[in-house]
Enzyme design. Structure first.
Site, PDB file in Angstrom:
ATOM      1  N   ASP A 140       0.808  -1.221   0.000  1.00 50.37           N
ATOM      2  CA  ASP A 140       0.000   0.000   0.000  1.00 50.37           C
ATOM      3  C   ASP A 140       0.840   1.269   0.000  1.00 50.37           C
ATOM      4  O   ASP A 140       0.393   2.319   0.457  1.00 50.37           O
ATOM      5  CB  ASP A 140      -0.953  -0.003   1.204  1.00 50.37           C
TER       6      ASP A 140
ATOM      7  N   LYS B 289       4.900   1.422  15.957  1.00 50.70           N
ATOM      8  CA  LYS B 289       3.791   2.273  16.432  1.00 50.70           C
ATOM      9  C   LYS B 289       3.912   2.678  17.901  1.00 50.70           C
ATOM     10  O   LYS B 289       3.053   2.328  18.741  1.00 50.70           O
ATOM     11  CB  LYS B 289       2.450   1.586  16.156  1.00 50.70           C
TER      12      LYS B 289
ATOM     13  N   ASP C 129       1.639   6.196   2.484  1.00 47.60           N
ATOM     14  CA  ASP C 129       0.888   4.970   2.752  1.00 47.60           C
ATOM     15  C   ASP C 129      -0.563   5.269   2.408  1.00 47.60           C
ATOM     16  O   ASP C 129      -1.158   6.190   2.960  1.00 47.60           O
ATOM     17  CB  ASP C 129       1.049   4.620   4.242  1.00 47.60           C
TER      18      ASP C 129
HETATM   19  N1  GDD Z   1      -0.073 -11.529   3.098  1.00 44.69           N
HETATM   20  C1  GDD Z   1      -0.335 -10.774   4.153  1.00 44.69           C
HETATM   21  N2  GDD Z   1      -0.745 -11.355   5.306  1.00 44.69           N
HETATM   22  N3  GDD Z   1      -0.185  -9.436   4.040  1.00 44.69           N
HETATM   23  C2  GDD Z   1      -0.452  -8.688   5.129  1.00 44.69           C
HETATM   24  C3  GDD Z   1      -0.894  -9.226   6.348  1.00 44.69           C
HETATM   25  C4  GDD Z   1      -1.047 -10.662   6.435  1.00 44.69           C
HETATM   26  O1  GDD Z   1      -1.425 -11.232   7.456  1.00 44.69           O
HETATM   27  N4  GDD Z   1      -1.073  -8.210   7.227  1.00 44.69           N
HETATM   28  C5  GDD Z   1      -0.763  -7.080   6.571  1.00 44.69           C
HETATM   29  N5  GDD Z   1      -0.397  -7.343   5.299  1.00 44.69           N
HETATM   30  C6  GDD Z   1       0.044  -6.415   4.265  1.00 44.69           C
HETATM   31  C7  GDD Z   1      -0.943  -5.287   4.037  1.00 44.69           C
HETATM   32  O2  GDD Z   1      -1.810  -5.626   2.955  1.00 44.69           O
HETATM   33  C8  GDD Z   1      -0.044  -4.134   3.669  1.00 44.69           C
HETATM   34  O3  GDD Z   1       0.268  -4.130   2.287  1.00 44.69           O
HETATM   35  C9  GDD Z   1       1.251  -4.429   4.434  1.00 44.69           C
HETATM   36  O4  GDD Z   1       1.213  -5.809   4.765  1.00 44.69           O
HETATM   37  C10 GDD Z   1       1.377  -3.583   5.698  1.00 44.69           C
HETATM   38  O5  GDD Z   1       0.219  -3.744   6.484  1.00 44.69           O
HETATM   39  P1  GDD Z   1      -0.595  -2.479   7.007  1.00 44.69           P
HETATM   40  O6  GDD Z   1      -1.780  -3.007   7.741  1.00 44.69           O
HETATM   41  O7  GDD Z   1      -0.833  -1.524   5.910  1.00 44.69           O
HETATM   42  O8  GDD Z   1       0.425  -1.915   8.078  1.00 44.69           O
HETATM   43  P2  GDD Z   1       0.635  -0.410   8.562  1.00 44.69           P
HETATM   44  O9  GDD Z   1       0.486   0.531   7.443  1.00 44.69           O
HETATM   45  O10 GDD Z   1      -0.210  -0.185   9.766  1.00 44.69           O
HETATM   46  O11 GDD Z   1       2.189  -0.453   9.057  1.00 44.69           O
HETATM   47  C11 GDD Z   1       3.197  -0.978   8.218  1.00 44.69           C
HETATM   48  O12 GDD Z   1       3.552  -0.041   7.216  1.00 44.69           O
HETATM   49  C12 GDD Z   1       4.136   1.179   7.706  1.00 44.69           C
HETATM   50  C13 GDD Z   1       4.467   2.031   6.502  1.00 44.69           C
HETATM   51  O13 GDD Z   1       3.319   2.363   5.840  1.00 44.69           O
HETATM   52  C14 GDD Z   1       4.426  -1.335   9.068  1.00 44.69           C
HETATM   53  O14 GDD Z   1       5.330  -2.014   8.230  1.00 44.69           O
HETATM   54  C15 GDD Z   1       5.085  -0.077   9.651  1.00 44.69           C
HETATM   55  O15 GDD Z   1       6.295  -0.420  10.318  1.00 44.69           O
HETATM   56  C16 GDD Z   1       5.411   0.896   8.523  1.00 44.69           C
HETATM   57  O16 GDD Z   1       5.959   2.108   9.070  1.00 44.69           O
HETATM   58 MG    MG Z   2      -0.244   0.438   5.507  1.00 46.03          MG
END
Ligand code: GDD
Ligand code: MG
Length: 357
Positions: A106, A157, A217
């Site tokens: 994303d 976080k 993001d």
């Molecule tokens: N296959 C799979 N399985 N993908 C997953 C799963 C899972 O169980 N959980 C999450 N994802 C994918 C989501 O689709 C997304 O593309 C990515 O992993 C990150 O998940 P998010 O839910 O978007 O996390 P976030 O935005 O709260 O936090 C993450 O991204 C930040 C940057 O945008 C973390 O990596 C943070 O450390 C980072 O700063």
């Molecule tokens: Mg995200």
């Protein structure tokens, strides 16, 4: 070189859009976001892509197939239950042949993957993490490193006020196969909360690659609209012409009510008295009626806007109908095929649309 794209999240913060469309297939200027990501990988000469999916995988498979149309090899590994960001990587282990990129699915960024690969080779760690600096690091993973770039802490976080740094995990990693030894199989594991801290504790070298790239993001509606503004005004470089663009733009040229930048797909109809723009994207087959106003908004396919309706800073999914004189206020997000009643006035930030039965 291979890349794993994590596309298994449910996209809860983008509901109701993600009730009908999985987050990676949400369009950015009329093209599914994941297609934009694959184009970026292709440009970096990465042709072997593994998609770790779970939520609504069929929509993804239907669009990309085996990848041959893009001159790529696309492999799907579907999780029955979500395995988390590290569990999803472990789950594709049998397909991984050497060092590999991992991309959060994303992220819209101008990061140069080749430069990151170069940096990773020079540093020689078990992994390299792309970082960027943000004003508010609390909703992200905070990454502390020394002057040589070696990472000493990863804090996912942190509470507001307790962030150790404003450099955050930007969601692109380049990892050596060895890191898979730190992830237990067949269970839900977070790379941010478990694997990275464990790798650091084990004395293995992770390096930070901080850049000043464009980075966003797309997980929330405000960011989704911001991304469109940035692409349309050229802040985020993407293959979109400045000003009036898209297959339907010729029909809008010279239209007195169209204020650029506007992107219009084919078969778009805008009444001569309507006002459209700035920062508007119209998907295929959209129609904008007499005296209607659409500004700072993204309309997916076949959205019909009735006479005298007003739409501002909103996202309307495919098949939405906005009745005459309805007022769609700032921050509204309207799900697939919803009808907004004639004359209705939506609250700012309204969410219309429910989960499919
Ligand atoms: N296959 C799979 N399985 N993908 C997953 C799963 C899972 O169980 N959980 C999450 N994802 C994918 C989501 O689709 C997304 O593309 C990515 O992993 C990150 O998940 P998010 O839910 O978007 O996390 P976030 O935005 O709260 O936090 C993450 O991204 C930040 C940057 O945008 C973390 O990596 C943070 O450390 C980072 O700063
Ligand atoms: Mg995200």
């Amino acid at each position: 070189m291979q890349a794993i794209v994590l596309v298994g999240g449910e996209g809860t913060r983008l509901r109701p859009l993600t009730y009908g469309t999985p987050k990676p297939m949400v369009p950015i200027v009329n093209v599914p976001f994941l297609a934009r990501t694959l184009e970026r990988l292709y440009a970096a000469e990465i042709r072997d892509v593994i998609l770790a999916a779970g939520y609504m995988p069929q929509a993804i498979v239907d669009y990309f197939g085996d990848g041959s149309q893009l001159d790529m090899k696309v492999t799907y590994v579907i999780e029955e239950t979500p395995l988390g960001t590290a569990g999803a990587i472990k789950n594709v282990e049998e397909h991984i042949t050497g060092p590999f990129f991992v991309l959060n699915g994303d992220i819209l960024t101008s990061l140069d993957l080749r430069a990151m690969r170069q940096y990773h080779h020079e540093k020689g760690g078990i992994g390299t993490l792309h970082l960027i600096r943000v004003d508010d690091p609390s909703p992200f993973g905070c990454v502390v490193h020394d002057e040589a770039g070696r990472v000493s802490r990863f804090v996912e976080k942190p509470p507001k006020g307790e962030e150790p740094t404003n450099e955050i995990n930007a969601g692109t990693y380049l990892l050596e196969r060895e890191i898979l030894d730190y992830i237990p199989p067949n269970k839900n594991v977070s790379i941010e909360r478990e694997t990275f801290p464990q790798v650091i504790a084990a004395g293995k070298a992770l390096y930070a690659h901080t850049t000043g790239d464009y980075w966003l993001d797309l997980g929330r509606p405000e960011q989704y609209l911001a991304a469109h503004r940035d692409v349309l005004n050229g802040t985020m470089p993407l293959a979109v012409e400045p000003g009036l663009s898209g297959d339907g733009s010729e029909a809008l040229r010279g239209h007195p009510g169209v204020i650029a930048p506007v992107h219009a797909a084919a078969d778009v109809v805008v009444d001569a008295s309507a006002k459209v723009g700035p920062n508007v994207v119209l998907g295929r087959g959209c129609s904008i009626g007499t005296n209607a106003v659409v500004r700072e908004s993204v309309l997916w396919e076949r959205v019909s806007v009735g006479a005298g309706a007003f739409i501002e800073e909103a996202i309307l999914a495919s098949g939405v109908t906005v009745g005459p004189k309805a007022h769609v206020s700032k921050g509204s997000v309207i799900g697939h095929d919803v009808s907004v009643e004639p004359g209705a006035v939506l609250e700012p930030g309204a969410r219309l649309g429910s989960a499919p039965p």
